[in-house]
Design an enzyme around this catalytic site. Sequence first.
Site, PDB file in Angstrom:
ATOM      1  N   TRP A 102       4.739  -5.665  -2.422  1.00 49.06           N
ATOM      2  CA  TRP A 102       3.431  -4.991  -2.373  1.00 49.06           C
ATOM      3  C   TRP A 102       2.896  -4.737  -3.778  1.00 49.06           C
ATOM      4  O   TRP A 102       1.696  -4.893  -4.034  1.00 49.06           O
ATOM      5  CB  TRP A 102       3.507  -3.701  -1.567  1.00 49.06           C
ATOM      6  CG  TRP A 102       3.802  -3.938  -0.117  1.00 49.06           C
ATOM      7  CD1 TRP A 102       4.876  -3.495   0.590  1.00 49.06           C
ATOM      8  CD2 TRP A 102       3.006  -4.694   0.818  1.00 49.06           C
ATOM      9  NE1 TRP A 102       4.800  -3.931   1.890  1.00 49.06           N
ATOM     10  CE2 TRP A 102       3.672  -4.657   2.052  1.00 49.06           C
ATOM     11  CE3 TRP A 102       1.798  -5.397   0.721  1.00 49.06           C
ATOM     12  CZ2 TRP A 102       3.174  -5.300   3.198  1.00 49.06           C
ATOM     13  CZ3 TRP A 102       1.300  -6.032   1.858  1.00 49.06           C
ATOM     14  CH2 TRP A 102       1.982  -5.985   3.077  1.00 49.06           C
ATOM     15  N   ASP A 173       0.422   3.801  -4.796  1.00 52.26           N
ATOM     16  CA  ASP A 173       0.437   3.252  -3.446  1.00 52.26           C
ATOM     17  C   ASP A 173       1.549   3.979  -2.693  1.00 52.26           C
ATOM     18  O   ASP A 173       2.732   3.726  -2.905  1.00 52.26           O
ATOM     19  CB  ASP A 173       0.695   1.737  -3.482  1.00 52.26           C
ATOM     20  CG  ASP A 173       0.799   1.125  -2.080  1.00 52.26           C
ATOM     21  OD1 ASP A 173       0.715   1.874  -1.083  1.00 52.26           O
ATOM     22  OD2 ASP A 173       0.968  -0.111  -1.989  1.00 52.26           O
ATOM     23  N   LYS A 197       2.160   3.806   8.772  1.00 50.83           N
ATOM     24  CA  LYS A 197       3.583   4.098   8.559  1.00 50.83           C
ATOM     25  C   LYS A 197       3.872   5.594   8.721  1.00 50.83           C
ATOM     26  O   LYS A 197       4.690   5.965   9.537  1.00 50.83           O
ATOM     27  CB  LYS A 197       4.025   3.577   7.197  1.00 50.83           C
ATOM     28  CG  LYS A 197       4.173   2.055   7.226  1.00 50.83           C
ATOM     29  CD  LYS A 197       3.810   1.352   5.963  1.00 50.83           C
ATOM     30  CE  LYS A 197       3.767  -0.154   6.193  1.00 50.83           C
ATOM     31  NZ  LYS A 197       3.057  -0.859   5.137  1.00 50.83           N
TER      32      LYS A 197
HETATM   33  C1  LIG Z   1       2.449  -1.814   4.428  1.00 49.89           C
HETATM   34  C2  LIG Z   1       2.172  -1.679   2.988  1.00 49.89           C
HETATM   35  C3  LIG Z   1       1.008  -2.207   2.400  1.00 49.89           C
HETATM   36  C4  LIG Z   1       0.007  -3.041   3.162  1.00 49.89           C
HETATM   37  O1  LIG Z   1      -0.684  -2.305   4.089  1.00 49.89           O
HETATM   38  P1  LIG Z   1      -1.880  -2.935   4.943  1.00 49.89           P
HETATM   39  O2  LIG Z   1      -2.462  -1.724   5.577  1.00 49.89           O
HETATM   40  O3  LIG Z   1      -1.270  -3.892   5.912  1.00 49.89           O
HETATM   41  O4  LIG Z   1      -2.819  -3.614   4.016  1.00 49.89           O
HETATM   42  C5  LIG Z   1       0.812  -1.971   1.058  1.00 49.89           C
HETATM   43  N1  LIG Z   1       1.690  -1.259   0.321  1.00 49.89           N
HETATM   44  C6  LIG Z   1       2.810  -0.754   0.856  1.00 49.89           C
HETATM   45  C7  LIG Z   1       3.755   0.026  -0.010  1.00 49.89           C
HETATM   46  C8  LIG Z   1       3.096  -0.939   2.202  1.00 49.89           C
HETATM   47  O5  LIG Z   1       4.208  -0.429   2.744  1.00 49.89           O
END
Ligand SMILES: *Cc1c(COP(=O)(O)O)cnc(C)c1O
Length: 362
Positions: A102, A173, A197
């Site tokens: 990511w 993030d 999540k």
């Molecule tokens: C799941 C995830 C993403 C991507 O998320 P989307 O909503 O599918 O774009 C980005 N960064 C991290 C750390 C993630 O776990």
Amino acid sequence: MTRVANFNPGPAALPLSALELARDELLDFEGSGMSILEHSHRGAVYMKVHDEAMALFREHARVPADFEILFLQGGASQQFAVVPMNLLHPGQSADYALTGVWAEKAFAEAKNVGTVRKAADTGTDGKYTRVPTQEELNLDPKAAYFHYTTNNTVMGTQYHYAPDTGNVVQVLDMSSDVLSYPLNWSKVGLVYAGAQKNIGPTGITVVIVRKDLIASGRKDIPVIFRYATHAKEQSLYNTIPTFGVYLIRNTLRWIAAQGGVMALKKTNGEKARLIYAAIDESAGFYRGPVEVASRSEMNVVWNLHTPELEAAFLKDAEARGLAGLKGHRIVGGLRASIYNAVPLADVQKLVTFMNEFRETHS
Ligand SMILES: *Cc1c(COP(=O)(O)O)cnc(C)c1O
């Protein structure tokens, strides 16, 4: 009805009470004669839900008053681009810590927008089995911001310290560990997190951004991508996924009932400790690739000796009602995602199964 223990990485387990409330309220929301799904996103009935979700998020994430909370679309992946579009001005450079897939995607997307620099890279050996230490951060004191991924969902690593970047503002993030521990906001300029999540269902990305960064954000980008647009309209510039916000409200009500983020952190620590102990005490039957100091409390990854044994583990786990344990396709192996809404009892079931499987196969 049988609900399984759900270790999916995202979309992931939701609190049972949040789903039950949605079921009970689905056809006639609070006596309004229609579903929340059928209400106008600008009507009073929906606005009450919207405001409660925002207020509960601010309370439980302890978001300071000088930050706006935005509910946006396009996933965390869209923020990989939108963050630099807003915050990376011409002539500036931004620092990125590369710690997994990511973080790589965020870095690559920012490169499409402007000048970026690697402030750390723990994957030069192709493995990403840890996050960088403070000493390893090679920081540009003039950077527009420093970006890092607090929890690496695929690699199973997590920062257990708050990086110090001096006067450089930080962008986090937090898609896979938001609301799982109290965040120190003092160095933060912006946090983003896909909801699927730790916050609720898919379809919404929560962005928490300091007001001065909104005000100084670039104006030479399309209106829809400016944080200022969404801040001004309380995230109702366009039609928001209302049902997603409603389920976020329900999830945050559950967080409140648990005793808030501090209580969740305690349970999360216990959940992670149980699985890591099952790995460490297996005499090498299970192997965790992640360095101990970087182990994630949200995504626990491990391997068995052969792919065949891993396939047998997954098959037997499914039969026992333990779902979602397959590792990410890039790294393989096994992964238990144990976000806030995964009950301790489900983790105990997993650990019991891990111990039994080891006894029958070693
Ligand atoms: C799941 C995830 C993403 C991507 O998320 P989307 O909503 O599918 O774009 C980005 N960064 C991290 C750390 C993630 O776990």
